[in-house]
Enzyme design. Sequence first.
Site, PDB file in Angstrom:
ATOM      1  N   ASP A  97      43.351  36.733  41.679  1.00 38.07           N
ATOM      2  CA  ASP A  97      43.922  36.786  43.033  1.00 38.07           C
ATOM      3  C   ASP A  97      43.028  37.438  44.087  1.00 38.07           C
ATOM      4  OD1 ASP A  97      43.995  39.420  42.201  1.00 38.07           O
ATOM      5  OD2 ASP A  97      46.151  39.397  41.773  1.00 38.07           O
ATOM      6  N   GLU A 119      45.053  33.441  34.574  1.00 38.45           N
ATOM      7  CA  GLU A 119      45.987  34.479  35.032  1.00 38.45           C
ATOM      8  C   GLU A 119      46.803  33.960  36.231  1.00 38.45           C
ATOM      9  OE1 GLU A 119      45.377  38.616  36.961  1.00 38.45           O
ATOM     10  OE2 GLU A 119      45.055  38.984  34.833  1.00 38.45           O
ATOM     11  N   GLU A 133      46.406  40.097  47.697  1.00 40.65           N
ATOM     12  CA  GLU A 133      46.390  39.373  46.421  1.00 40.65           C
ATOM     13  C   GLU A 133      47.587  38.441  46.227  1.00 40.65           C
ATOM     14  OE1 GLU A 133      45.800  42.634  46.767  1.00 40.65           O
ATOM     15  OE2 GLU A 133      43.790  42.984  45.976  1.00 40.65           O
ATOM     16  N   HIS A 211      42.824  52.182  43.846  1.00 46.87           N
ATOM     17  CA  HIS A 211      41.935  51.537  44.827  1.00 46.87           C
ATOM     18  C   HIS A 211      42.628  50.552  45.760  1.00 46.87           C
ATOM     19  CE1 HIS A 211      42.223  48.438  41.682  1.00 46.87           C
ATOM     20  NE2 HIS A 211      41.977  47.587  42.643  1.00 46.87           N
ATOM     21  N   ARG A 213      44.208  48.204  48.416  1.00 42.77           N
ATOM     22  CA  ARG A 213      44.054  48.191  49.875  1.00 42.77           C
ATOM     23  C   ARG A 213      45.279  48.766  50.597  1.00 42.77           C
ATOM     24  NH1 ARG A 213      40.495  45.044  53.207  1.00 42.77           N
ATOM     25  NH2 ARG A 213      39.344  44.633  51.308  1.00 42.77           N
ATOM     26  N   HIS A 244      36.496  54.403  42.234  1.00 41.51           N
ATOM     27  CA  HIS A 244      36.042  53.103  42.740  1.00 41.51           C
ATOM     28  C   HIS A 244      34.963  53.324  43.800  1.00 41.51           C
ATOM     29  CE1 HIS A 244      36.318  49.137  44.640  1.00 41.51           C
ATOM     30  NE2 HIS A 244      37.176  48.737  43.716  1.00 41.51           N
TER      31      HIS A 244
HETATM   32  C1  UD1 Z   1      38.672  43.854  45.211  1.00 38.84           C
HETATM   33  C2  UD1 Z   1      39.797  42.828  45.227  1.00 38.84           C
HETATM   34  C3  UD1 Z   1      41.026  43.397  44.510  1.00 38.84           C
HETATM   35  C4  UD1 Z   1      40.672  43.906  43.128  1.00 38.84           C
HETATM   36  C5  UD1 Z   1      39.509  44.869  43.219  1.00 38.84           C
HETATM   37  C6  UD1 Z   1      39.087  45.276  41.827  1.00 38.84           C
HETATM   38  C7  UD1 Z   1      39.992  41.340  47.206  1.00 38.84           C
HETATM   39  C8  UD1 Z   1      40.504  41.210  48.577  1.00 38.84           C
HETATM   40  N1  UD1 Z   1      40.184  42.539  46.627  1.00 38.84           N
HETATM   41  O1  UD1 Z   1      39.100  44.949  45.996  1.00 38.84           O
HETATM   42  O2  UD1 Z   1      42.013  42.390  44.393  1.00 38.84           O
HETATM   43  O3  UD1 Z   1      41.789  44.584  42.590  1.00 38.84           O
HETATM   44  O4  UD1 Z   1      38.402  44.248  43.875  1.00 38.84           O
HETATM   45  O5  UD1 Z   1      38.351  46.462  41.832  1.00 38.84           O
HETATM   46  O6  UD1 Z   1      39.423  40.429  46.674  1.00 38.84           O
HETATM   47  N2  UD1 Z   1      31.855  48.420  46.653  1.00 38.84           N
HETATM   48  C9  UD1 Z   1      30.591  48.829  46.286  1.00 38.84           C
HETATM   49  N3  UD1 Z   1      30.087  48.439  45.083  1.00 38.84           N
HETATM   50  C10 UD1 Z   1      30.786  47.682  44.219  1.00 38.84           C
HETATM   51  C11 UD1 Z   1      32.081  47.291  44.572  1.00 38.84           C
HETATM   52  C12 UD1 Z   1      32.603  47.662  45.793  1.00 38.84           C
HETATM   53  O7  UD1 Z   1      29.914  49.522  47.033  1.00 38.84           O
HETATM   54  O8  UD1 Z   1      30.275  47.358  43.139  1.00 38.84           O
HETATM   55  C13 UD1 Z   1      32.393  48.814  47.979  1.00 38.84           C
HETATM   56  C14 UD1 Z   1      31.718  48.062  49.136  1.00 38.84           C
HETATM   57  O9  UD1 Z   1      31.605  48.906  50.240  1.00 38.84           O
HETATM   58  C15 UD1 Z   1      32.741  46.959  49.437  1.00 38.84           C
HETATM   59  C16 UD1 Z   1      34.029  47.689  49.175  1.00 38.84           C
HETATM   60  O10 UD1 Z   1      33.782  48.494  48.028  1.00 38.84           O
HETATM   61  O11 UD1 Z   1      32.634  46.470  50.756  1.00 38.84           O
HETATM   62  C17 UD1 Z   1      35.260  46.849  48.961  1.00 38.84           C
HETATM   63  O12 UD1 Z   1      35.054  45.807  48.004  1.00 38.84           O
HETATM   64  P1  UD1 Z   1      36.054  44.534  48.020  1.00 38.84           P
HETATM   65  O13 UD1 Z   1      35.720  43.645  46.891  1.00 38.84           O
HETATM   66  O14 UD1 Z   1      36.115  43.940  49.372  1.00 38.84           O
HETATM   67  O15 UD1 Z   1      37.465  45.206  47.821  1.00 38.84           O
HETATM   68  P2  UD1 Z   1      38.093  46.001  46.608  1.00 38.84           P
HETATM   69  O16 UD1 Z   1      38.978  47.043  47.201  1.00 38.84           O
HETATM   70  O17 UD1 Z   1      37.045  46.384  45.659  1.00 38.84           O
HETATM   71  N1  UDP Z   2      37.650  49.559  34.493  1.00 35.88           N
HETATM   72  C1  UDP Z   2      36.307  49.801  34.135  1.00 35.88           C
HETATM   73  N2  UDP Z   2      35.722  50.963  34.558  1.00 35.88           N
HETATM   74  C2  UDP Z   2      36.375  51.873  35.332  1.00 35.88           C
HETATM   75  C3  UDP Z   2      37.715  51.601  35.715  1.00 35.88           C
HETATM   76  C4  UDP Z   2      38.314  50.431  35.285  1.00 35.88           C
HETATM   77  O1  UDP Z   2      35.699  48.994  33.434  1.00 35.88           O
HETATM   78  O2  UDP Z   2      35.782  52.907  35.677  1.00 35.88           O
HETATM   79  C5  UDP Z   2      38.280  48.293  34.045  1.00 35.88           C
HETATM   80  C6  UDP Z   2      39.667  48.431  33.441  1.00 35.88           C
HETATM   81  O3  UDP Z   2      39.616  48.640  32.042  1.00 35.88           O
HETATM   82  C7  UDP Z   2      40.297  47.086  33.795  1.00 35.88           C
HETATM   83  C8  UDP Z   2      39.650  46.712  35.102  1.00 35.88           C
HETATM   84  O4  UDP Z   2      38.464  47.515  35.205  1.00 35.88           O
HETATM   85  O5  UDP Z   2      39.947  46.107  32.835  1.00 35.88           O
HETATM   86  C9  UDP Z   2      40.571  47.005  36.242  1.00 35.88           C
HETATM   87  O6  UDP Z   2      39.886  46.830  37.426  1.00 35.88           O
HETATM   88  P1  UDP Z   2      40.478  47.305  38.806  1.00 35.88           P
HETATM   89  O7  UDP Z   2      41.456  48.419  38.569  1.00 35.88           O
HETATM   90  O8  UDP Z   2      39.296  47.585  39.681  1.00 35.88           O
HETATM   91  O9  UDP Z   2      41.168  46.007  39.388  1.00 35.88           O
HETATM   92  P2  UDP Z   2      42.620  45.351  39.224  1.00 35.88           P
HETATM   93  O10 UDP Z   2      42.896  45.172  37.783  1.00 35.88           O
HETATM   94  O11 UDP Z   2      43.589  46.264  39.906  1.00 35.88           O
HETATM   95  O12 UDP Z   2      42.460  44.076  39.965  1.00 35.88           O
END
Ligand code: UD1
Ligand code: UDP
Length: 383
Positions: A97, A119, A133, A211, A213, A244
């Site tokens: 999602d 999923e 999502e 984490h 939003r 995160h």
């Molecule tokens: C995204 C997904 C969310 C999912 C989550 C898993 C969308 C809208 N959101 O949210 O559904 O649950 O990932 O973790 O698709 N960043 C880094 N390095 C990384 C990853 C993230 O620096 O490796 C920072 C960056 O500044 C980036 C920000 O996190 O712009 C947000 O990342 P983004 O993928 O937009 O949103 P998440 O909150 O991570």
């Molecule tokens: N996870 C990981 N390292 C971490 C925290 C979480 O590998 O430090 C894994 C966790 O086991 C799960 C997935 O990341 O499989 C969950 O990701 P996240 O919570 O970012 O996203 P969501 O599931 O809410 O979309």
Amino acid sequence: MAIKVFTVFGVRPEAIKMAPVIAELARHKEFSVSVCVTGQHRAMLDQVLRLFNIEPKYDLNIMRERQTLPETFARALTGLGGIFSADRPDIVLVHGDTSTTFAGSLAAFYSQVPIGHVEAGLRTHHKYLPFPEEINRKLTGALADIHFAPTETAKRNLLREGVSDASIYVTGNTVIDALATTVRPDYEYHEPALRQVVAETQGRILLVEVHRRENWGEPMHEMCLALLDILTAFPDCHIVFPVHLNPAVREVVTPHLAGHSRITLLNPLDTDDFHNLMARSYLILTDSGGLQEEAPSLGVPVLVLRNNTERPEAVEAGTVRVVGTSRAGIVAHARELLGDSAAYQAMSKAVNPYGDGKASGRIAKALLHFFGHTTERPWEWTY
Ligand code: UD1
Ligand code: UDP
């Protein structure tokens, strides 16, 4: 000719949940499988690619610091659209999602390539919860040709939206397949700070990961205050919190929690470290989706720091509780579980509503059925 499958993902949980599917498809001579990553996450995606030895054929590398929803979506759509029109797959598999999920589905649709949704069918039935999502997965569901629903509940959600029964396969969740490869009783953590905290903590470990939003800002502030209250009330508890990389999360969490003697803030952990830490934890407090699926099979209770969930199965089984985001509410539920061993025991039984570790095998068989290589539908996951 082998069926040309492109798997598309961009963020950490999608990679973890697609890794077993990629490995399974690679075992079948009927498929030729390639990986397209958007790189919506960078470091957190690369950790998973390394762990599962996944080498993408395409990497759009779209992540920007503090990226917005429209720009992430636009970069993913444009990039994936270019890939699908130049190197046409027979089917695109998307997961879950995220922005990458919906962009991948729309790009495949624009190229008139069939879409498989892994999923599929999770719903809260609230437009903005979780945001964005809930709508990403509904729109992906509207575009998909084949739906891999993890549970019967997810299938019912799809049927209610008019999706045809024949296009839905109940497979279990592939995250349980992944978990089976990572958790071991003799596991040794490779992150030194984690190894140290686990070795030195005599008391109970509370694992935290937040984490979402919709929890940025005030709700996350409340959560941090609740965590401090919990540590004051229970001097034997120690919090481990891999934070995160999103700055919107770190700028609330770090000032509140850094420096406390019973809180260990870490960078995101490799998934094998994280899964084994989950198994070692007494209680998990999270707004994550994936953790709600993984923890029940490890027998670790979860307090969900949200107002609802698209994963009701473990709530019904009694191992997961949705407690909201207010400081008082979180503390009250944590106090009950940490202070009353009967209440804790009632929640800490291992249950597996999300799968038996064979979801990827069912997905492979469903794809063979979809492409007419077999006339038999695969056996389905029931709980
Ligand atoms: C995204 C997904 C969310 C999912 C989550 C898993 C969308 C809208 N959101 O949210 O559904 O649950 O990932 O973790 O698709 N960043 C880094 N390095 C990384 C990853 C993230 O620096 O490796 C920072 C960056 O500044 C980036 C920000 O996190 O712009 C947000 O990342 P983004 O993928 O937009 O949103 P998440 O909150 O991570
Ligand atoms: N996870 C990981 N390292 C971490 C925290 C979480 O590998 O430090 C894994 C966790 O086991 C799960 C997935 O990341 O499989 C969950 O990701 P996240 O919570 O970012 O996203 P969501 O599931 O809410 O979309």
